[in-house]
Design a protein around this motif. Structure first.
Motif, PDB file in Angstrom:
ATOM      1  N   GLU A 119     -11.427  -2.259  -5.072  1.00  0.00           N
ATOM      2  CA  GLU A 119     -11.272  -3.702  -5.269  1.00  0.00           C
ATOM      3  C   GLU A 119     -10.323  -4.294  -4.234  1.00  0.00           C
ATOM      4  OE1 GLU A 119     -11.913  -3.800 -10.159  1.00  0.00           O
ATOM      5  OE2 GLU A 119      -9.893  -3.721  -9.280  1.00  0.00           O
ATOM      6  N   ALA A 120      -9.234  -3.585  -3.961  1.00  0.00           N
ATOM      7  CA  ALA A 120      -8.264  -4.063  -2.973  1.00  0.00           C
ATOM      8  C   ALA A 120      -8.877  -4.105  -1.577  1.00  0.00           C
ATOM      9  CB  ALA A 120      -7.030  -3.164  -2.980  1.00  0.00           C
ATOM     10  N   TYR A 121      -9.621  -3.080  -1.234  1.00  0.00           N
ATOM     11  CA  TYR A 121     -10.265  -3.010   0.085  1.00  0.00           C
ATOM     12  C   TYR A 121     -11.199  -4.207   0.277  1.00  0.00           C
ATOM     13  CZ  TYR A 121     -13.360  -1.407   3.802  1.00  0.00           C
ATOM     14  OH  TYR A 121     -14.091  -1.319   4.957  1.00  0.00           O
ATOM     15  N   ASN A 122     -11.998  -4.505  -0.729  1.00  0.00           N
ATOM     16  CA  ASN A 122     -12.927  -5.630  -0.628  1.00  0.00           C
ATOM     17  C   ASN A 122     -12.181  -6.964  -0.555  1.00  0.00           C
ATOM     18  OD1 ASN A 122     -15.161  -3.937  -0.661  1.00  0.00           O
ATOM     19  ND2 ASN A 122     -15.459  -4.110  -2.876  1.00  0.00           N
ATOM     20  N   VAL A 147      -1.737  -4.846  -5.000  1.00  0.00           N
ATOM     21  CA  VAL A 147      -1.630  -3.389  -5.104  1.00  0.00           C
ATOM     22  C   VAL A 147      -0.408  -2.919  -4.325  1.00  0.00           C
ATOM     23  CG1 VAL A 147      -4.109  -3.008  -5.441  1.00  0.00           C
ATOM     24  CG2 VAL A 147      -3.165  -3.090  -3.106  1.00  0.00           C
ATOM     25  N   SER A 148      -0.174  -1.615  -4.329  1.00  0.00           N
ATOM     26  CA  SER A 148       0.969  -1.055  -3.613  1.00  0.00           C
ATOM     27  C   SER A 148       0.665  -0.937  -2.122  1.00  0.00           C
ATOM     28  CB  SER A 148       1.303   0.328  -4.172  1.00  0.00           C
ATOM     29  OG  SER A 148       0.260   1.244  -3.870  1.00  0.00           O
ATOM     30  N   ARG A 149       1.715  -0.740  -1.338  1.00  0.00           N
ATOM     31  CA  ARG A 149       1.542  -0.550   0.105  1.00  0.00           C
ATOM     32  C   ARG A 149       0.803   0.748   0.394  1.00  0.00           C
ATOM     33  NH1 ARG A 149       7.354  -1.194   2.652  1.00  0.00           N
ATOM     34  NH2 ARG A 149       6.160  -0.721   4.557  1.00  0.00           N
ATOM     35  N   THR A 150       0.917   1.731  -0.497  1.00  0.00           N
ATOM     36  CA  THR A 150       0.183   2.984  -0.317  1.00  0.00           C
ATOM     37  C   THR A 150      -1.318   2.732  -0.339  1.00  0.00           C
ATOM     38  OG1 THR A 150       1.952   4.250  -1.357  1.00  0.00           O
ATOM     39  CG2 THR A 150      -0.222   5.281  -1.269  1.00  0.00           C
ATOM     40  N   VAL A 151      -1.755   1.910  -1.287  1.00  0.00           N
ATOM     41  CA  VAL A 151      -3.181   1.570  -1.365  1.00  0.00           C
ATOM     42  C   VAL A 151      -3.594   0.770  -0.134  1.00  0.00           C
ATOM     43  CG1 VAL A 151      -4.930   0.305  -2.696  1.00  0.00           C
ATOM     44  CG2 VAL A 151      -3.176   1.625  -3.885  1.00  0.00           C
ATOM     45  N   ILE A 152      -2.718  -0.137   0.317  1.00  0.00           N
ATOM     46  CA  ILE A 152      -3.026  -0.949   1.490  1.00  0.00           C
ATOM     47  C   ILE A 152      -3.207  -0.069   2.728  1.00  0.00           C
ATOM     48  CG2 ILE A 152      -2.055  -2.610   3.129  1.00  0.00           C
ATOM     49  CD1 ILE A 152      -3.265  -3.848   0.592  1.00  0.00           C
ATOM     50  N   ARG A 153      -2.351   0.931   2.888  1.00  0.00           N
ATOM     51  CA  ARG A 153      -2.483   1.825   4.049  1.00  0.00           C
ATOM     52  C   ARG A 153      -3.808   2.581   4.005  1.00  0.00           C
ATOM     53  NH1 ARG A 153       3.265   2.030   3.633  1.00  0.00           N
ATOM     54  NH2 ARG A 153       3.220   3.655   2.022  1.00  0.00           N
ATOM     55  N   ARG A 154      -4.256   2.921   2.801  1.00  0.00           N
ATOM     56  CA  ARG A 154      -5.554   3.580   2.659  1.00  0.00           C
ATOM     57  C   ARG A 154      -6.684   2.627   3.072  1.00  0.00           C
ATOM     58  NH1 ARG A 154      -7.975   5.887  -3.053  1.00  0.00           N
ATOM     59  NH2 ARG A 154      -9.938   6.741  -2.205  1.00  0.00           N
ATOM     60  N   CYS A 155      -6.535   1.361   2.696  1.00  0.00           N
ATOM     61  CA  CYS A 155      -7.528   0.355   3.092  1.00  0.00           C
ATOM     62  C   CYS A 155      -7.556   0.174   4.605  1.00  0.00           C
ATOM     63  CB  CYS A 155      -7.211  -0.986   2.434  1.00  0.00           C
ATOM     64  SG  CYS A 155      -7.343  -1.004   0.634  1.00  0.00           S
TER      65      CYS A 155
END
Length: 300
Positions: free
Chosen positions: A10-13, A40-48
């Motif tokens: 969801e964050a990626y989209n 979301v967290s910065r960890t999720v953002i880095r994955r995106c």
């Protein structure tokens, strides 16, 4: 699919949707800003960002990030349908128990139930811990959970406790002010009971739903979080017992309609004593019917 993976998708989209508003070669905001945008967290953002770099959407060198091309529909990640909410899971689990799909004294696998009901293991364990208060499940000494099942003793104790709760609820309804919504609800229930009584020869199987509505209405006047938790289980069990034993179902349901109408009559007359007496008669009948249903299933 784990909730964390769904959150990432969801964050990626969301980040892609944000990038669609930017011109090519525009700088990408800092990770903290992107985290705020996507929630979301910065960890999720880095994955995106790593996926976006892999697809050639962005250039990424340290803090320097730029959009290389406009996102396309194919760049998005499919997000599965949201799993059923917790209350729906609880109802499905109790449905599974009360339909006797699994025998009493069966060990429960949290991992397997998590997959079966599409619910996170944490939520499942939390629900089982709460359900253990009702005696349907218990913790195993060696760890895990055991389904104790729905037994005759359980039915008797549940019926007796239901009588205590509804005796109190009926008294509160009788004392409710004239503008309380319960009176309009009871008037509608009266009409619905009379309509079903007229059609009892063909529509008697509809009574279980009407019974659930009736008792939910009576108990709605009681504002108590602890009682509400018990009422959820009580309502489901007494709803399902109508499905267990079809013997003389039409006769039983016709009699129950008259018992409900007697309670409504007394309540609308503001006769608390008569209403509680009528409710007690009905609850005794309901208890007898429940125990008869259990015998039909040969439960101990």
């Amino acid at each position: 699919m784990a909730r964390s993976d769904t959150r990432y998708r969801e964050a990626y989209n969301q980040i892609l949707a944000y990038c669609e508003t930017l011109p090519t070669a525009a700088p990408i905001p800092a990770e903290t800003r992107l985290a705020e945008i996507a929630g979301v967290s910065r960890t999720v953002i880095r994955r995106c960002l790593a996926r976006m770099e892999e697809l050639g959407l962005i250039s990424w060198q340290g803090r320097d990030k730029h959009l290389l091309r406009a996102p396309l529909a194919d760049d998005r990640i499919a997000v599965p349908d949201a799993p059923a909410d917790k209350s729906d899971f609880e109802q499905r689990f109790l449905d599974w128990v009360l339909r006797f799909d699994v025998p009493a004294n069966t060990p429960l696998s949290v991992a397997e139930l998590s997959r079966t009901f599409d619910v996170a293991q944490h939520d499942l364990k939390e629900f089982l811990a709460g359900l253990s208060r009702f005696g349907l499940v218990s913790r195993r000494p060696q760890g895990g959970w055991m389904l104790l099942g729905f037994t005759k003793d359980f039915a008797i104790e549940l019926s007796d406790f239901r009588s205590v709760l509804e005796h109190n609820a009926v008294a509160q309804v009788a004392d409710a002010p004239v503008d309380h919504p319960v009176w309009a609800a009871l008037a509608q229930l009266r009409a619905d009971h009379l309509a079903l009584k007229q059609a009892i020869d063909t529509d008697f199987h509809e009574f279980s739903k009407l019974d659930e509505r009736f008792h939910r209405c009576i108990n709605s006047v009681v504002k108590n979080r602890f009682i509400a938790e018990f009422q959820k289980v009580i309502s489901l069990i007494f709803h399902y017992h109508y499905m267990w034993d079809k013997t003389e179902e039409k006769h039983r349901n016709a009699a129950a309609i008259d018992e409900h109408l007697a309670i409504i009559d007394a309540l609308e007359a503001r006769d608390s004593e008569a209403a509680q007496a009528a409710a007690l008669r009905h609850l005794r009948t309901s208890k007898t019917t429940l125990l008869s249903s259990l015998r039909h299933h040969d439960l101990g």
